[in-house]
Write an enzyme that holds these catalytic residues in place. Structure first.
Site, short mmCIF file in Angstrom:
data_model
loop_
_atom_site.label_atom_id
_atom_site.label_comp_id
_atom_site.label_asym_id
_atom_site.label_seq_id
_atom_site.Cartn_x
_atom_site.Cartn_y
_atom_site.Cartn_z
N HIS A 150 66.90 41.85 47.25
CA HIS A 150 67.81 42.89 46.79
C HIS A 150 68.96 43.11 47.77
CE1 HIS A 150 65.83 44.68 43.22
NE2 HIS A 150 64.70 44.27 43.80
N ASP A 157 65.96 45.27 39.52
CA ASP A 157 64.70 45.71 38.92
C ASP A 157 65.09 46.35 37.60
OD1 ASP A 157 63.21 44.81 41.07
OD2 ASP A 157 63.24 46.74 42.10
N GLU A 239 56.21 40.26 39.48
CA GLU A 239 56.77 41.52 39.00
C GLU A 239 57.55 41.28 37.71
OE1 GLU A 239 57.52 43.42 43.49
OE2 GLU A 239 59.22 42.82 42.25
N HIS A 242 61.51 42.20 38.01
CA HIS A 242 62.40 41.69 39.06
C HIS A 242 63.07 40.38 38.64
CE1 HIS A 242 63.69 41.06 43.31
NE2 HIS A 242 63.62 39.79 42.95
#
Length: 268
Positions: A150, A157, A239, A242
């Site tokens: 990030h 996200d 995830e 993500h």
């Protein structure tokens, strides 16, 4: 007293006054770093994408606003923002909208996560975000790391919201916590479609292709994944929320400017 001694006395007094003034003056504030010109606020590229920036609020796994988040604004590299815009145009035609929880993340925020993970006594949000994971394993299980993609500016996200979007009720600290993998009507209310877990759920059920997640929940994950892959994003197995735009403009640079409008002022 001679004229010479008088002058020496005046000069000494003046020097002492300057020293006291310098000692008592506040240090000059160091200007905050700004984003490179390649970064933009997502809202200037696509104002229709819903933003629910979690880390400026206390509703996250730490339980308080995170260092470096000054305003609820999604900042991304321009290429990543434009790619989200392309995905959004297609999704709107199908009755959905993208919603981002986090975008660019300052390195200081990542450092905050690391410090929090080392404090094994602080488990105020465990019941919701990592109910089955011992906090001592957060680094070993790679839920927390010293660096985050990030911070390079091209990761998001993200989730899907069925239109028309209903507002998500505000989080109120102190309210009873419910595990992030509980049924959707029991966990923290979110206006997104049911993905099987909430955002930032530290559990293997968050793995994109976990075989226990089936039916509508699995279909929703695959729908999100397909829409973003078509726009140039790549997900990760661990995830479902993500995604990173490829190729990254800054594949090896971890930035630390604050999440604030002023960081990208004038960028288009």
């Amino acid at each position: 007293m001679t004229i010479r001694s008088t002058v020496r006395g005046v000069l000494a007094a003046a020097a002492a006054l300057l020293a006291v003034t310098a000692a008592s003056s506040p240090a000059r504030a160091v200007p905050e770093p700004k984003a490179p010109a390649e970064f933009v606020a997502l809202a200037t590229v696509d104002p229709t994408i819903i933003q629910e920036m979690r880390y400026i609020t206390p509703h996250n796994f730490v339980g308080r606003p995170i260092d470096g988040y000054r305003q609820p604004v999604c900042i991304l590299t321009r290429h990543a923002a434009q790619a989200l815009h392309r995905a959004q145009l297609k999704l709107l035609r199908e009755g959905y909208s993208l919603k981002v929880y986090d975008c660019y993340r300052p390195q200081r925020a990542v450092d905050t996560f690391v410090d929090w993970a080392k404090d094994l006594d602080d488990q105020r949000m465990k019941t919701e975000f990592y109910p089955l994971v011992d906090k001592s394993r957060l680094f070993e299980d790679v839920y927390i790391a010293a660096k985050s993609g990030h911070s390079r500016g091209s990761s998001v996200d993200i989730t899907l919201v069925r239109l028309p979007a209903r507002p998500t009720p505000p989080y109120r600290p102190g309210r009873p916590l419910v595990p992030c993998f509980a049924p959707k009507d029991q966990r923290f209310p979110d206006n997104s479609v049911d993905m099987g877990t909430g955002f930032d759920c530290f559990d293997t059920l968050s793995h994109t292709d976990d075989p226990r997640v089936q039916g509508v929940q699995r279909a929703n994950r695959q729908f999100l994944k397909g829409a973003l892959q078509a726009a140039g994003f790549v997900g990760i197995p661990q995830e479902w929320w993500h995604f990173t735009y490829q190729p990254e403009p800054f594949p090896e640079t971890y930035f630390d400017f604050p999440v604030a409008w002023r960081s990208v002022a004038g960028h288009r």
